[in-house]
Design a protein around this motif. Structure first.
Motif, PDB file in Angstrom:
ATOM      1  N   SER A 131       0.826  -1.189   0.107  1.00  0.00           N
ATOM      2  CA  SER A 131       0.066  -0.064   0.011  1.00  0.00           C
ATOM      3  C   SER A 131       0.943   1.158  -0.022  1.00  0.00           C
ATOM      4  CB  SER A 131      -0.960   0.030   1.256  1.00  0.00           C
ATOM      5  OG  SER A 131      -1.627   1.145   1.282  1.00  0.00           O
ATOM      6  N   ILE A 132       0.502   2.354  -0.813  1.00  0.00           N
ATOM      7  CA  ILE A 132       0.999   3.675  -0.552  1.00  0.00           C
ATOM      8  C   ILE A 132       0.261   4.646   0.010  1.00  0.00           C
ATOM      9  CG2 ILE A 132       2.465   3.386  -2.780  1.00  0.00           C
ATOM     10  CD1 ILE A 132      -0.202   4.866  -4.319  1.00  0.00           C
ATOM     11  N   SER A 133      -0.747   4.063   0.904  1.00  0.00           N
ATOM     12  CA  SER A 133      -1.534   4.869   1.739  1.00  0.00           C
ATOM     13  C   SER A 133      -0.830   5.337   3.009  1.00  0.00           C
ATOM     14  CB  SER A 133      -2.696   4.142   2.423  1.00  0.00           C
ATOM     15  OG  SER A 133      -3.388   4.871   3.235  1.00  0.00           O
ATOM     16  N   THR A 141      -3.181  -6.670   8.920  1.00  0.00           N
ATOM     17  CA  THR A 141      -4.032  -7.845   8.291  1.00  0.00           C
ATOM     18  C   THR A 141      -5.649  -7.317   8.616  1.00  0.00           C
ATOM     19  OG1 THR A 141      -2.440  -9.636   8.996  1.00  0.00           O
ATOM     20  CG2 THR A 141      -4.742 -10.363   8.526  1.00  0.00           C
ATOM     21  N   ILE A 142      -6.402  -7.441   7.496  1.00  0.00           N
ATOM     22  CA  ILE A 142      -7.645  -7.306   7.634  1.00  0.00           C
ATOM     23  C   ILE A 142      -8.775  -8.331   7.206  1.00  0.00           C
ATOM     24  CG2 ILE A 142      -9.509  -5.600   6.654  1.00  0.00           C
ATOM     25  CD1 ILE A 142      -7.046  -3.474   5.906  1.00  0.00           C
ATOM     26  N   ASP A 143      -9.515  -8.730   8.021  1.00  0.00           N
ATOM     27  CA  ASP A 143     -10.529  -9.647   8.004  1.00  0.00           C
ATOM     28  C   ASP A 143     -11.628  -9.334   6.762  1.00  0.00           C
ATOM     29  OD1 ASP A 143      -9.254 -11.247  10.005  1.00  0.00           O
ATOM     30  OD2 ASP A 143     -10.878 -10.295  11.383  1.00  0.00           O
ATOM     31  N   LEU A 144     -11.728 -10.374   5.912  1.00  0.00           N
ATOM     32  CA  LEU A 144     -12.785 -10.433   4.819  1.00  0.00           C
ATOM     33  C   LEU A 144     -14.115 -10.818   5.239  1.00  0.00           C
ATOM     34  CD1 LEU A 144     -10.180 -11.308   2.076  1.00  0.00           C
ATOM     35  CD2 LEU A 144     -11.035  -9.081   2.734  1.00  0.00           C
ATOM     36  N   PRO A 145     -15.022 -10.255   4.729  1.00  0.00           N
ATOM     37  CA  PRO A 145     -16.542 -10.457   4.781  1.00  0.00           C
ATOM     38  C   PRO A 145     -16.777 -11.925   4.639  1.00  0.00           C
ATOM     39  CG  PRO A 145     -16.320  -8.750   3.231  1.00  0.00           C
ATOM     40  CD  PRO A 145     -14.939  -9.274   3.260  1.00  0.00           C
ATOM     41  N   GLY A 147     -14.979 -14.575   5.049  1.00  0.00           N
ATOM     42  CA  GLY A 147     -13.676 -15.386   5.618  1.00  0.00           C
ATOM     43  C   GLY A 147     -12.587 -15.210   5.171  1.00  0.00           C
ATOM     44  N   GLY A 148     -11.333 -15.556   5.526  1.00  0.00           N
ATOM     45  CA  GLY A 148     -10.070 -15.137   5.037  1.00  0.00           C
ATOM     46  C   GLY A 148      -9.586 -13.869   5.508  1.00  0.00           C
ATOM     47  N   THR A 149      -8.382 -13.346   5.257  1.00  0.00           N
ATOM     48  CA  THR A 149      -7.785 -12.099   5.368  1.00  0.00           C
ATOM     49  C   THR A 149      -7.067 -11.849   4.197  1.00  0.00           C
ATOM     50  OG1 THR A 149      -5.945 -13.166   6.152  1.00  0.00           O
ATOM     51  CG2 THR A 149      -7.400 -12.754   8.001  1.00  0.00           C
ATOM     52  N   VAL A 150      -6.718 -10.402   4.296  1.00  0.00           N
ATOM     53  CA  VAL A 150      -5.744  -9.643   3.293  1.00  0.00           C
ATOM     54  C   VAL A 150      -4.758  -9.091   4.096  1.00  0.00           C
ATOM     55  CG1 VAL A 150      -7.028  -7.893   2.816  1.00  0.00           C
ATOM     56  CG2 VAL A 150      -5.532  -8.543   1.012  1.00  0.00           C
ATOM     57  N   LEU A 151      -3.455  -9.177   3.805  1.00  0.00           N
ATOM     58  CA  LEU A 151      -2.333  -8.473   4.298  1.00  0.00           C
ATOM     59  C   LEU A 151      -1.969  -7.197   3.184  1.00  0.00           C
ATOM     60  CD1 LEU A 151      -0.070  -8.345   6.425  1.00  0.00           C
ATOM     61  CD2 LEU A 151       1.486  -9.776   5.160  1.00  0.00           C
ATOM     62  N   LEU A 152      -2.002  -6.149   3.894  1.00  0.00           N
ATOM     63  CA  LEU A 152      -1.378  -4.834   3.592  1.00  0.00           C
ATOM     64  C   LEU A 152      -0.167  -4.500   4.106  1.00  0.00           C
ATOM     65  CD1 LEU A 152      -4.770  -2.584   3.254  1.00  0.00           C
ATOM     66  CD2 LEU A 152      -3.674  -4.261   1.434  1.00  0.00           C
ATOM     67  N   GLU A 153       0.891  -4.318   3.075  1.00  0.00           N
ATOM     68  CA  GLU A 153       2.224  -3.875   3.713  1.00  0.00           C
ATOM     69  C   GLU A 153       2.679  -2.671   3.344  1.00  0.00           C
ATOM     70  OE1 GLU A 153       4.944  -7.489   4.021  1.00  0.00           O
ATOM     71  OE2 GLU A 153       3.593  -8.199   2.437  1.00  0.00           O
ATOM     72  N   PRO A 154       3.538  -1.777   4.033  1.00  0.00           N
ATOM     73  CA  PRO A 154       3.933  -0.423   3.350  1.00  0.00           C
ATOM     74  C   PRO A 154       4.863  -0.654   2.358  1.00  0.00           C
ATOM     75  CG  PRO A 154       4.785  -0.887   5.741  1.00  0.00           C
ATOM     76  CD  PRO A 154       3.904  -2.155   5.257  1.00  0.00           C
TER      77      PRO A 154
END
Length: 431
Positions: A131-133, A141-145, A147-154
């Motif tokens: 992410s460039i945010s 790590t963010i939970d998804l609706p 199930g499962g997750t997504v990992l955002l890294e700088p």
């Protein structure tokens, strides 16, 4: 599921479908020759409207979200297309970095990232999301609706490369449409492939350029099939001096809306169409269904209320609207359970990989469906890999209908490749 067309005007569209099916070998050869000369966008999605008397693309997205709406049956096709796309650009690619939009809390959008990661992982790449945010300062790590997750890294930037801590990609895939401009962190990258190129973002791109290219493509395709290109092309005008907040430039808008409505009336008369013509005024750059209004009568423009003016004056990321495209409105006469529907076709490289219907129960046949309250019904595109079924009556067969949508989607994708060539800052120009 094939939505039913609620119109007596299925004649023209069935004739068009028949013409498309009869010309399939010529169409596929035509596309093949075009792709020898032009590079398709890396990935794209196209919103299509089927009025029953004409079938046309109304929007082309070069940073498509919504991959999570594709069904599991569509994934093998997407994976194969991803392999072909990567092989053309960087056959030895091992690591892929996906750069998403900055709105990190939209879980449906994050599900789209998870699906993209899945597709490219199955295509044989190590995939991470960078992410460039400014909000993302550490791996998150963010939970998804579902199930499962997504990992955002700088993201980490060195002098000539972009990557993550301990991850050096050879290819960077943007899933960020750059509405608010090109961030410096993405500029001057010389040793990595950046897909799509920066000039495909909304800071450079204009819908009027795209539909000008599409007009050219539809004329050539119309000649190939022996049809009036209007049947597959939404006419348009543009106005580059409008300010809804201050109420300036409205004469320009009124004149162009009036001229286009007159042209549409003429076409409707020629084809014996008893519908009321309308136009759609949109911000010339931008997406997310923002900065859009339907105009059915030029008098409506004199009576714009403050709410509409506010809605039209600002689009995504707070960008001000000064240029608009005035597009021929294309009715959608498709229904799923009585709710208005429009197909969205998804492509990667030069292949149609799937799609879905955008369905909105609270919108009319002449309104924008990309709005809160929309939901998505998968297209049976998986079936269309069986390819069209010659001999079926037009309008009766899902694969035939979807093949036709795929042809229109690819025409819009070809127009996007023309458009990107014309706006490429690195292209050589000859006087």
């Amino acid at each position: 599921m094939v939505p039913h067309l609620i119109t007596a005007l299925t004649g023209p569209i069935n004739e068009l479908e028949q013409r498309v099916l009869d010309s399939m070998p010529a169409i596929e050869r035509w596309f093949r020759l075009e792709w020898m000369e032009h590079t398709p966008p890396f990935y794209s999605s196209v919103d299509i409207r089927n009025a029953g008397f004409k079938l046309a693309p109304v929007d082309t997205n070069l940073y498509p979200g919504g991959w999570n709406n594709l069904t599991p049956e569509m994934l093998p096709l997407a994976v194969q297309s991803a392999m072909a796309a990567i092989e053309k650009i960087c056959p030895e690619a091992k690591n892929l970095l996906v750069i998403p939009e900055n709105h990190t809390r939209n879980t449906f959008y994050l599900s789209n990232l998870a699906q993209l990661k899945r597709i490219f992982h199955m295509a044989g790449l190590n995939v991470r999301i960078g992410s460039i945010s400014p909000e993302i300062k550490e791996p998150t790590t963010i939970d998804l609706p579902g199930g499962g997750t997504v990992l955002l890294e700088p993201v980490v930037r060195t002098k000539r490369r972009l990557g993550l801590k301990d991850f050096d990609p050879c290819t960077i895939l943007l899933n960020n449409d750059l509405s608010s401009g090109i961030p410096g962190i993405l500029e001057d990258i010389h040793e990595q492939y950046l897909l799509p190129p920066l000039h495909a973002g909304w800071s450079v791109r204009r819908k009027s350029n795209h539909f000008k290219s599409y007009e050219e493509v539809s004329k050539r395709f119309g000649k190939l099939l022996g049809i009036d290109p209007w049947l597959i092309n939404p006419m348009f005008n543009m106005c580059g001096e409008v300010n809804f907040a201050e109420g300036t430039g409205m004469e320009c808008l009124t004149t162009n809306v009036d001229a286009l409505l007159t042209k549409i009336r003429k076409k409707y008369k020629e084809y014996g169409i008893n519908e009321k013509p309308f136009v759609v005024v949109k911000a010339d750059n931008g997406t997310y269904g923002m900065g859009i209004m339907t105009v059915r009568d030029v008098k409506d423009l004199d009576e714009l209320n403050r709410k509409t003016k506010n809605k039209m004056s600002v689009i995504k990321d707070g960008q001000q609207v000064h240029q608009v495209i005035i597009q021929e409105g294309v009715l959608t006469n498709e229904r799923i359970n009585d709710a208005v529907a429009e197909p969205v076709v998804y492509m990667m490289d030069r292949y149609v990989v799937g799609g879905f219907y955008r369905v909105h129960a609270d919108r009319g046949v002449d309104e924008n469906l990309n709005a809160p309250g929309a939901h998505f019904v998968p297209l049976a595109f998986a079936e269309s890999t069986r390819l069209p079924q010659p001999g079926e009556k037009p309008g009766a067969s899902a694969p035939n209908r979807f093949y036709m949508y795929g042809v229109i989607g690819r025409l819009a994708m070809l127009a996007a490749s023309y458009e990107l060539e014309a706006t490429d800052p690195d292209a050589e120009t000859y006087d």
